[in-house]
Write a protein that holds these residues in place. Structure first.
Motif, mmCIF file in Angstrom:
data_model
loop_
_atom_site.group_PDB
_atom_site.id
_atom_site.type_symbol
_atom_site.label_atom_id
_atom_site.label_comp_id
_atom_site.label_asym_id
_atom_site.label_seq_id
_atom_site.Cartn_x
_atom_site.Cartn_y
_atom_site.Cartn_z
ATOM 1 N N VAL A 164 -2.483 0.438 -4.225
ATOM 2 C CA VAL A 164 -1.877 -0.835 -4.109
ATOM 3 C C VAL A 164 -1.101 -1.095 -5.335
ATOM 4 C CG1 VAL A 164 -2.474 -3.199 -3.999
ATOM 5 C CG2 VAL A 164 -4.153 -1.464 -2.967
ATOM 6 N N HIS A 192 -8.790 6.220 -2.001
ATOM 7 C CA HIS A 192 -8.755 4.856 -1.718
ATOM 8 C C HIS A 192 -7.324 4.245 -1.629
ATOM 9 C CE1 HIS A 192 -12.944 4.815 -3.064
ATOM 10 N NE2 HIS A 192 -12.646 5.754 -4.056
ATOM 11 N N PRO A 193 -7.202 2.994 -1.237
ATOM 12 C CA PRO A 193 -5.835 2.367 -1.028
ATOM 13 C C PRO A 193 -5.191 2.237 -2.311
ATOM 14 C CG PRO A 193 -7.462 1.220 0.473
ATOM 15 C CD PRO A 193 -8.284 2.151 -0.377
ATOM 16 N N THR A 214 1.606 -2.528 4.684
ATOM 17 C CA THR A 214 0.706 -1.408 4.960
ATOM 18 C C THR A 214 1.068 -0.120 4.782
ATOM 19 O OG1 THR A 214 1.326 -1.506 7.300
ATOM 20 C CG2 THR A 214 -0.298 -2.873 6.822
ATOM 21 N N GLY A 215 2.237 0.338 4.232
ATOM 22 C CA GLY A 215 2.576 1.681 3.821
ATOM 23 C C GLY A 215 3.621 2.446 4.960
ATOM 24 N N THR A 261 -9.497 -1.902 7.469
ATOM 25 C CA THR A 261 -9.971 -1.652 5.915
ATOM 26 C C THR A 261 -9.352 -2.033 4.902
ATOM 27 O OG1 THR A 261 -10.668 0.460 7.061
ATOM 28 C CG2 THR A 261 -10.287 0.712 4.582
ATOM 29 N N LEU A 262 -8.174 -2.241 4.821
ATOM 30 C CA LEU A 262 -7.364 -2.952 3.793
ATOM 31 C C LEU A 262 -7.602 -4.231 3.449
ATOM 32 C CD1 LEU A 262 -3.657 -1.523 4.697
ATOM 33 C CD2 LEU A 262 -5.136 -0.573 2.902
ATOM 34 N N THR A 305 -11.097 -3.906 1.857
ATOM 35 C CA THR A 305 -11.108 -3.332 0.559
ATOM 36 C C THR A 305 -10.381 -4.527 -0.607
ATOM 37 O OG1 THR A 305 -11.015 -1.172 1.438
ATOM 38 C CG2 THR A 305 -10.230 -1.465 -0.923
ATOM 39 N N MET A 312 -2.375 6.048 10.103
ATOM 40 C CA MET A 312 -2.586 5.390 8.813
ATOM 41 C C MET A 312 -3.975 5.909 8.325
ATOM 42 S SD MET A 312 -1.345 1.462 9.586
ATOM 43 C CE MET A 312 -2.148 0.675 8.351
ATOM 44 N N PHE A 366 -5.598 4.326 5.956
ATOM 45 C CA PHE A 366 -6.436 3.121 5.783
ATOM 46 C C PHE A 366 -6.057 2.025 6.879
ATOM 47 C CE2 PHE A 366 -6.129 5.304 1.505
ATOM 48 C CZ PHE A 366 -7.472 5.711 1.533
ATOM 49 N N VAL A 417 0.804 -0.930 0.104
ATOM 50 C CA VAL A 417 0.008 0.011 -0.097
ATOM 51 C C VAL A 417 0.786 1.454 0.001
ATOM 52 C CG1 VAL A 417 -1.816 1.183 1.087
ATOM 53 C CG2 VAL A 417 -1.765 -1.015 1.355
ATOM 54 N N ASN A 471 -0.040 5.569 2.640
ATOM 55 C CA ASN A 471 -1.119 5.464 3.461
ATOM 56 C C ASN A 471 -0.885 6.218 4.751
ATOM 57 O OD1 ASN A 471 -3.229 4.110 4.377
ATOM 58 N ND2 ASN A 471 -2.255 2.373 5.160
#
Length: 285
Positions: A102, A99-100, A246-247, A227-228, A231, A221, A223, A81, A84
């Motif tokens: 990716v 939105h994420p 996760t970022g 949530t990740l 989604t 974060m 998201f 991600v 984030n």
């Protein structure tokens, strides 16, 4: 519980940490060994706990001689991600995403704790990105956000090392994120029951040669893990052993003036409360 993969004296094994922090384990192929971490993940938390108990009864691992391997031998999907953390978006003058964002990594990039990140011969723009990973343990598609964390078996640390000039050549980041030996992952997996839900409220820090270069809370974060998971499951079935990276927060080298690129001999560390420290040195290709 903490689970690790290691190599020692030409053999590979799986280990679990006892309450005193000492890892004990068994060599793969030993009749008593419950299996590799990849196969154990999909068997559920009870089976994972039982396997850890068996491993903890094995031989103490001499970590001065053993080599840490990436905690998963055969991860399925590695879903990363981008942008984030709002401050990371801001440092690159990018709007915070709705939105994420990716992108994919491939298992061929992964290295373990204390293994060398390789600066490629075609670039000197080697950048660090301290992050943490959510590892899927339960298969699912169209997962509700309220149930999403039930699908996460464990967490680990990650350094999403980026070759910035290759990353920024096009709108697609794949090449710059997939150089060989550019994905430090580890040192071990920590099961979800040992951490706050979704790793919320933990301090994430990256250090380069002992100097703090990234310092943030996972509460920042955009998201969160739930949530990740929800989604991503709208598009694809998540399987045991899939990784969600996760970022990273602000402070990356490419956003600094002048840029702070990693060079041979540098030591980079990623730390998150409860997950330990992921440490790697940089060498030239």
């Amino acid at each position: 519980m903490h689970l690790a993969r290691y190599a020692l004296d030409g053999a590979r094994g799986v280990a679990a940490a006892r309450a005193d922090g000492v890892f004990h384990g068994l060599i793969l192929g030993d009749p008593a060994c419950p299996g590799d971490v990849d196969s154990l993940l999909g068997q559920g938390p009870e089976a994972l706990a039982a396997a850890a108990e068996v491993l903890a009864g094995g031989q103490a691992i001499d970590l001065t001689r053993a080599e840490f391997l990436p905690p998963l031998a055969r991860p399925g999907k590695i879903l990363c991600v981008g942008l984030n953390y709002a401050d990371h978006s801001a440092e690159f003058a990018a709007p915070a995403p709705d939105h994420p964002v990716v992108f994919a990594r491939f298992p061929s990039t992964l290295i373990g704790h204390d293994q060398a990140i390789v600066r490629p011969r075609v670039s000197d723009q080697l950048d660090y990105e301290g992050e943490f990973v959510a590892v899927i343990g339960r298969r699912g598609r169209h997962i509700a956000r309220a149930a999403a964390l039930d699908h996460v078996a464990a967490y680990a640390l990650f350094n999403d090392v980026s070759v910035r000039d290759y990353q920024m050549r096009t709108s697609q980041w794949t090449v710059g994120k997939n150089f060989d030996r550019s994905g430090p992952f580890g040192p071990w997996l920590v099961t979800a029951d040992a951490l706050p839900p979704g790793c919320r409220g933990l301090r994430l820090q990256t250090r380069l040669n002992g100097v703090v270069v990234q310092d943030a809370s996972t509460n920042d974060m955009l998201f969160d893990v739930a949530t990740l998971v929800a989604t991503l499951s709208e598009a694809m079935t998540l399987e045991p052993g899939d990784m969600i990276v996760t970022g990273t927060p602000a402070g990356v080298g490419g956003a600094r003036t002048p840029p702070l690129w990693m060079r041979p001999g540098d030591v980079v560390e990623v730390e998150l409360e409860g997950l330990g420290v992921l440490r790697n040195v940089v060498r030239d290709e």
